[in-house]
Enzyme design. Structure first.
Site, PDB file in Angstrom:
ATOM      1  N   GLU A 197     -37.995   0.262  54.072  1.00 42.35           N
ATOM      2  CA  GLU A 197     -38.825  -1.159  52.805  1.00 42.35           C
ATOM      3  C   GLU A 197     -40.210  -1.272  52.544  1.00 42.35           C
ATOM      4  O   GLU A 197     -40.455  -2.192  52.148  1.00 42.35           O
ATOM      5  CB  GLU A 197     -38.178  -2.159  52.812  1.00 42.35           C
TER       6      GLU A 197
ATOM      7  N   GLU B  42     -22.563  -5.810  44.020  1.00 40.66           N
ATOM      8  CA  GLU B  42     -24.071  -4.841  44.329  1.00 40.66           C
ATOM      9  C   GLU B  42     -23.955  -3.240  43.915  1.00 40.66           C
ATOM     10  O   GLU B  42     -24.640  -3.025  43.920  1.00 40.66           O
ATOM     11  CB  GLU B  42     -23.702  -4.860  46.273  1.00 40.66           C
TER      12      GLU B  42
ATOM     13  N   ASN C 132     -32.845  -4.639  45.912  1.00 35.85           N
ATOM     14  CA  ASN C 132     -33.201  -5.610  46.010  1.00 35.85           C
ATOM     15  C   ASN C 132     -33.607  -6.534  43.660  1.00 35.85           C
ATOM     16  O   ASN C 132     -34.093  -7.671  44.108  1.00 35.85           O
ATOM     17  CB  ASN C 132     -34.378  -6.336  46.529  1.00 35.85           C
TER      18      ASN C 132
ATOM     19  N   ARG D 120     -37.289   1.641  49.181  1.00 38.79           N
ATOM     20  CA  ARG D 120     -36.269   0.379  48.912  1.00 38.79           C
ATOM     21  C   ARG D 120     -36.199  -0.613  48.151  1.00 38.79           C
ATOM     22  O   ARG D 120     -34.877  -1.390  48.754  1.00 38.79           O
ATOM     23  CB  ARG D 120     -36.177   0.708  50.835  1.00 38.79           C
TER      24      ARG D 120
ATOM     25  N   LYS E  35     -26.899   4.236  48.237  1.00 42.02           N
ATOM     26  CA  LYS E  35     -28.051   3.268  49.276  1.00 42.02           C
ATOM     27  C   LYS E  35     -28.534   3.730  50.135  1.00 42.02           C
ATOM     28  O   LYS E  35     -29.556   4.054  50.484  1.00 42.02           O
ATOM     29  CB  LYS E  35     -26.874   2.587  49.498  1.00 42.02           C
TER      30      LYS E  35
ATOM     31  N   LYS F  34     -30.728  -2.612  58.257  1.00 40.08           N
ATOM     32  CA  LYS F  34     -30.567  -4.071  58.526  1.00 40.08           C
ATOM     33  C   LYS F  34     -29.513  -5.006  59.198  1.00 40.08           C
ATOM     34  O   LYS F  34     -28.545  -5.097  58.533  1.00 40.08           O
ATOM     35  CB  LYS F  34     -31.149  -4.380  56.617  1.00 40.08           C
TER      36      LYS F  34
ATOM     37  N   HIS G 295     -32.748  -9.526  43.204  1.00 40.68           N
ATOM     38  CA  HIS G 295     -31.901 -10.907  44.481  1.00 40.68           C
ATOM     39  C   HIS G 295     -33.266 -11.859  44.688  1.00 40.68           C
ATOM     40  O   HIS G 295     -32.775 -12.523  45.262  1.00 40.68           O
ATOM     41  CB  HIS G 295     -32.178  -9.006  45.260  1.00 40.68           C
TER      42      HIS G 295
ATOM     43  N   ARG H 104     -32.531  -6.440  75.060  1.00 41.10           N
ATOM     44  CA  ARG H 104     -33.259  -5.258  74.052  1.00 41.10           C
ATOM     45  C   ARG H 104     -32.941  -4.253  73.170  1.00 41.10           C
ATOM     46  O   ARG H 104     -33.595  -3.349  73.354  1.00 41.10           O
ATOM     47  CB  ARG H 104     -34.837  -5.161  75.510  1.00 41.10           C
TER      48      ARG H 104
ATOM     49  N   HIS I 182     -31.238 -14.851  45.597  1.00 44.28           N
ATOM     50  CA  HIS I 182     -31.506 -15.288  47.180  1.00 44.28           C
ATOM     51  C   HIS I 182     -32.044 -16.713  46.969  1.00 44.28           C
ATOM     52  O   HIS I 182     -31.135 -17.478  47.595  1.00 44.28           O
ATOM     53  CB  HIS I 182     -32.446 -14.486  48.297  1.00 44.28           C
TER      54      HIS I 182
ATOM     55  N   HIS J 127     -22.440 -14.303  47.563  1.00 46.96           N
ATOM     56  CA  HIS J 127     -23.800 -14.164  47.481  1.00 46.96           C
ATOM     57  C   HIS J 127     -23.896 -12.794  46.339  1.00 46.96           C
ATOM     58  O   HIS J 127     -24.085 -12.941  44.967  1.00 46.96           O
ATOM     59  CB  HIS J 127     -23.568 -12.577  48.795  1.00 46.96           C
TER      60      HIS J 127
END
Length: 355
Positions: free
Chosen positions: A226, A178, A234, A230, A216, A136, A237, A114, A241, A258
């Protein structure tokens, strides 16, 4: 210098390892695990270990390098290794690597018993300016990017450009994508600064890395979960992606890094911004030219595009069955949750092909 705009502060250069040594001395970590991939084991681990003053007993955990190994199978191997090595809830994980290592290592740490504490030490430009900041963590599900994960911040992030000396040029360019994105969503001044680098030399980069992380971190501070702002991170993306995922598993395609996929996604998103948000056409031409000066053009055929469009439905920003794009009114003026008709996506690919 530190940046506490996110829960885990970001430390740079010499201060980074001073802070780490203090943390290790003061923490009550029962065991310390260092996660590397094959590349960072070879190129970065010795440099990192030299910085440690009071080295406790470390266990080195190694995974295969590359996005294709960023999956639950790799996580299971690590969870089993942690169990076998008697890791407990007071253990600490140090993730030494690029975005795959920091994303996956953060997820493994966040879910083992956990949650155990972790520290990120990004060794690629991409991980420094993107993957290691903002909490993230996650892994891919098949070829679908980052479908499984949690938001859980590192205790600290340590950024030292010494590790960039080990990177090949294509990996440096991948990280630059980025930084370019941060320029497009934040300000024309920053966009001009990062596209006028005469060459990718490390002295120029130190300041740019700090500024990119600050851009960022400011966004993450205002919108940690998000829900709104936020999402601007993206930009490029949604299609990027999908392109990356498609090329990752297509037997006849060369896998894209990427940043290479996001570079295409940013040109497509900028063209869509022209069509739907009156983004200035002369700026679209300038963005397209600057990106194509850095990144080799990617070839698409008519069979690729419907499959790429289909993959967009798995994008994490989507809700209620809608595919949501981030577009631009102008450089530094992003617009959230834009719906884009499929025919315009085809037009954007046509624009890219003819650019």
């Amino acid at each position: 210098m530190s940046n506490t705009a996110v829960k885990g502060p970001v430390y740079f250069q010499e201060e980074a390892f001073n802070r780490l040594n203090t943390y290790l001395e003061q923490s009550s970590a029962s065991k310390v695990f260092i996660l590397v991939d094959k590349n960072t084991h070879r190129d970065c681990l010795a440099t990192f270990l030299q910085q440690l003053e009071n080295a406790k007993d470390f266990e080195i955990l190694e995974i295969e390098a590359g996005e294709i190994h960023k999956n639950l199978e790799t996580c299971t191997g690590l969870w089993n290794a942690l169990s076998e090595l008697d890791a407990d809830r007071k253990s600490l994980m140090i993730n030494l690597g690029g975005g795959v290592v920091t994303d996956l290592g953060g997820f493994v740490a966040s879910t083992f018993k956990r949650g155990i504490s972790y520290i990120n030490i990004p060794t690629s430009l991409l991980a420094m300016v993107d993957a290691s900041v903002g909490g993230k963590t996650g892994v891919d599900l098949g070829n679908l990017k980052n479908q499984i994960g949690v938001i859980n911040h590192a205790e600290m992030v340590l950024v030292d450009s010494v590790f960039l000396k080990t990177l090949p040029q294509n990996e440096m360019r991948s990280g630059l994508a980025e930084i370019l994105k941060h320029g497009l969503i934040s300000s024309e001044e920053y966009w001009n600064k990062v596209t006028n680098l005469s060459a990718l030399n490390l002295d120029d980069l130190d300041d740019i890395i700090k500024e990119s992380i600050e851009i960022k971190a400011k966004v993450v501070l205002e919108d940690p979960r998000e829900n709104g702002l936020r999402k601007t991170l993206n930009y490029g993306h949604t299609l990027g992606h999908a392109i990356e995922s498609y090329f990752l598993t297509h037997p006849k395609k060369t896998t894209l890094l990427h940043g290479e996929a996001i570079a295409v996604g940013m040109i497509l998103a900028s063209q869509l911004s022209c069509k739907l948000q009156d983004f200035p056409e002369e700026k679209l031409a300038s963005i397209t030219g600057k990106i194509l000066d850095i990144y080799e053009k990617v070839e698409f055929n008519k069979e690729d595009i419907p499959q790429i469009i289909n993959l967009m439905k798995y994008d994490k920003k989507n809700s209620h069955g809608n595919i949501n794009f981030v577009l631009l009114k102008d450089i530094g003026e992003p617009v959230l949750d834009c719906q884009v008709p499929t025919n315009l996506i085809w037009d954007a690919f046509k624009y890219y092909e003819e650019a």
